[in-house]
Structure formats: C-alpha cells, structure tokens
Design a protein around this motif. Sequence first.
Motif, PDB file in Angstrom:
ATOM      1  N   GLN A   1       0.825  -1.209   0.000  1.00 61.05           N
ATOM      2  CA  GLN A   1       0.000   0.000   0.000  1.00 61.05           C
ATOM      3  C   GLN A   1       0.864   1.265   0.000  1.00 61.05           C
ATOM      4  O   GLN A   1       0.628   2.198  -0.770  1.00 61.05           O
ATOM      5  CB  GLN A   1      -0.928  -0.007   1.213  1.00 61.05           C
ATOM      6  CG  GLN A   1      -1.884   1.179   1.263  1.00 61.05           C
ATOM      7  CD  GLN A   1      -2.815   1.109   2.461  1.00 61.05           C
ATOM      8  OE1 GLN A   1      -2.655   0.272   3.355  1.00 61.05           O
ATOM      9  NE2 GLN A   1      -3.800   1.981   2.499  1.00 61.05           N
ATOM     10  N   LEU A   2       1.869   1.294   0.871  1.00 59.65           N
ATOM     11  CA  LEU A   2       2.753   2.452   0.914  1.00 59.65           C
ATOM     12  C   LEU A   2       3.586   2.535  -0.364  1.00 59.65           C
ATOM     13  O   LEU A   2       3.821   3.631  -0.895  1.00 59.65           O
ATOM     14  CB  LEU A   2       3.672   2.378   2.130  1.00 59.65           C
ATOM     15  CG  LEU A   2       4.684   3.532   2.272  1.00 59.65           C
ATOM     16  CD1 LEU A   2       3.979   4.884   2.292  1.00 59.65           C
ATOM     17  CD2 LEU A   2       5.533   3.348   3.528  1.00 59.65           C
ATOM     18  N   ALA A   3       4.027   1.398  -0.875  1.00 60.95           N
ATOM     19  CA  ALA A   3       4.830   1.392  -2.099  1.00 60.95           C
ATOM     20  C   ALA A   3       4.049   1.992  -3.260  1.00 60.95           C
ATOM     21  O   ALA A   3       4.597   2.784  -4.050  1.00 60.95           O
ATOM     22  CB  ALA A   3       5.258  -0.039  -2.425  1.00 60.95           C
ATOM     23  N   GLN A   4       2.782   1.629  -3.390  1.00 61.01           N
ATOM     24  CA  GLN A   4       1.970   2.166  -4.483  1.00 61.01           C
ATOM     25  C   GLN A   4       1.784   3.673  -4.344  1.00 61.01           C
ATOM     26  O   GLN A   4       1.833   4.418  -5.341  1.00 61.01           O
ATOM     27  CB  GLN A   4       0.599   1.482  -4.509  1.00 61.01           C
ATOM     28  CG  GLN A   4      -0.241   1.863  -5.721  1.00 61.01           C
ATOM     29  CD  GLN A   4       0.412   1.439  -7.025  1.00 61.01           C
ATOM     30  OE1 GLN A   4       0.608   0.244  -7.263  1.00 61.01           O
ATOM     31  NE2 GLN A   4       0.762   2.395  -7.873  1.00 61.01           N
ATOM     32  N   ARG A   5       1.593   4.137  -3.119  1.00 66.07           N
ATOM     33  CA  ARG A   5       1.445   5.577  -2.900  1.00 66.07           C
ATOM     34  C   ARG A   5       2.732   6.318  -3.256  1.00 66.07           C
ATOM     35  O   ARG A   5       2.693   7.403  -3.852  1.00 66.07           O
ATOM     36  CB  ARG A   5       1.060   5.844  -1.444  1.00 66.07           C
ATOM     37  CG  ARG A   5       0.875   7.317  -1.135  1.00 66.07           C
ATOM     38  CD  ARG A   5       0.155   7.520   0.167  1.00 66.07           C
ATOM     39  NE  ARG A   5      -0.093   8.933   0.409  1.00 66.07           N
ATOM     40  CZ  ARG A   5      -0.875   9.391   1.393  1.00 66.07           C
ATOM     41  NH1 ARG A   5      -1.491   8.542   2.196  1.00 66.07           N
ATOM     42  NH2 ARG A   5      -1.056  10.688   1.547  1.00 66.07           N
ATOM     43  N   ILE A   6       3.855   5.750  -2.885  1.00 64.00           N
ATOM     44  CA  ILE A   6       5.140   6.382  -3.199  1.00 64.00           C
ATOM     45  C   ILE A   6       5.356   6.434  -4.706  1.00 64.00           C
ATOM     46  O   ILE A   6       5.809   7.455  -5.252  1.00 64.00           O
ATOM     47  CB  ILE A   6       6.279   5.622  -2.500  1.00 64.00           C
ATOM     48  CG1 ILE A   6       6.273   5.966  -0.999  1.00 64.00           C
ATOM     49  CG2 ILE A   6       7.631   5.945  -3.115  1.00 64.00           C
ATOM     50  CD1 ILE A   6       7.282   5.193  -0.184  1.00 64.00           C
ATOM     51  N   VAL A   7       5.033   5.355  -5.412  1.00 68.33           N
ATOM     52  CA  VAL A   7       5.169   5.339  -6.871  1.00 68.33           C
ATOM     53  C   VAL A   7       4.303   6.423  -7.504  1.00 68.33           C
ATOM     54  O   VAL A   7       4.761   7.202  -8.347  1.00 68.33           O
ATOM     55  CB  VAL A   7       4.795   3.959  -7.441  1.00 68.33           C
ATOM     56  CG1 VAL A   7       4.686   4.019  -8.969  1.00 68.33           C
ATOM     57  CG2 VAL A   7       5.830   2.916  -7.041  1.00 68.33           C
ATOM     58  N   ASP A   8       3.051   6.509  -7.083  1.00 68.48           N
ATOM     59  CA  ASP A   8       2.122   7.476  -7.670  1.00 68.48           C
ATOM     60  C   ASP A   8       2.549   8.916  -7.381  1.00 68.48           C
ATOM     61  O   ASP A   8       2.603   9.755  -8.290  1.00 68.48           O
ATOM     62  CB  ASP A   8       0.708   7.241  -7.133  1.00 68.48           C
ATOM     63  CG  ASP A   8       0.120   5.910  -7.583  1.00 68.48           C
ATOM     64  OD1 ASP A   8       0.642   5.326  -8.564  1.00 68.48           O
ATOM     65  OD2 ASP A   8      -0.843   5.440  -6.956  1.00 68.48           O
TER      66      ASP A   8
END
Length: 222
Positions: free
Chosen positions: A71-78
């Motif tokens: 979840q955090l990884a996806q937010r960081i990517v976006d």
Amino acid sequence: MLMRPFMRAAAGLLLCGLAFAACAQSGRDKTPLGANAADSKFMTSAASDGMAEVAMGQLALEKSSQASVKQLAQRIVDDHTMANDKLRALAQAKQVALPAAPGDEAQQSASAMKALDAKKFDKAWAATMVKDHQKAVALFTAEAGRTQDPEVRAFAQATLPTLKTHLELARQLQDQLDMPAARDDAMSHRAAMDASFDHTRPAGATTAATPAAAGSTSTGSH
C-alpha cells in the motif's frame, strides 16, 4: 549636403548600438536558471532521488507479500511519479539538464535488497524509506528557504507536505514490522528465565505448605 548621409549613418549606428544594449540587458534579466548552481544542483538531486523512490516502490510491489508494504509502495510510486513530471517540466523551462536514471548508490541499494528474503526485505525497505524521506524533507526544506526563484520555491513548498506524509507513513510501517520481532524476543526472554529458574530449583523440592495446611496437619496429629 555631404553631411546628411554621414549624419544618417551615424544615427543608424547609434540606434543599432542602443538596440544591441537593450537586447543584452534583456538577456541578462532572463538568464536561465542553469547558471544558478545551487538551484540546478537541487533539481538534479531531487530528480535522481525521485526516480530512485519510484524504482524502490516498484521493487516492493513485486517482492513484498505484506499488504501494508504494498500500500505504501503504491502511494510512493504514484506521488513521486507526479512530482517527477512537474520537476521535469520546471527544469525544461529553466534550461536545466536532469539525470536520466537514479544515482549509483541508489541502484546498488536496490540491487542488494533484491537478494533479501521477503521478511528481511520488508524491514530493509521500510528503513530505507525512512532514511530517504528524511533526506528529501531536509533537501526540499532547505531549498524552499534558500532559493530566490519563485517557481522553484513554489515547487519545493508544494512537494514538502507529500514527502513529510511519506516519512510519517514509513515510520509507522517500520514500527509495525518491528512489533512481531519485539514480541517474539520478549517471549524468548521469558522462556529463558523460566528455564533458568527450573534449572536452579533443587531436585524433589516441593512448594512450601501454607499456614492453613500446616495447621490442619498439626490438628490431625492430636
């Protein structure tokens, strides 16, 4: 009569000189930001770090099995993809060349984490996100307070809240991942203490009789 062509020529030369001076002054007023070493260095560092964060986020999406990590990884990517696009447009307008890939240190760190097992990877990734975003918050805070360019300042100020949110979420994730290990350590320590106590207890020792039990035994003997 001969003076008129000469005067016209002189006037023409004077006008050309004034026009050239005006153009030169205008050029100085619009000097590209690339001439500002500090702002240029900020943008190149921010671009390199931003691409590294996107790459690290994508790595976590591929390697981790933890929902909270993904979840955090996806937010960081976006978020970093969006910030990188804005920075790229700003740098192009200011005539600053940005790097095409993350720095060598970031690439080496990513390669090292690819070799870790899932459990070790999650902890290492969370720790890296904390460290990287501490660095990013410091970099953007310093630039927002230092730069004289209003567009660069606006970019730094607008990006800071996102970086601070990432840092707080990374710290929370790090604490969450450390909790099971801390619980296991506490249980192991307690088990070790119990085993030590049992080892030091004399063989055949029994629990001392309570006063009531002792009294009952004494009464029965009469």
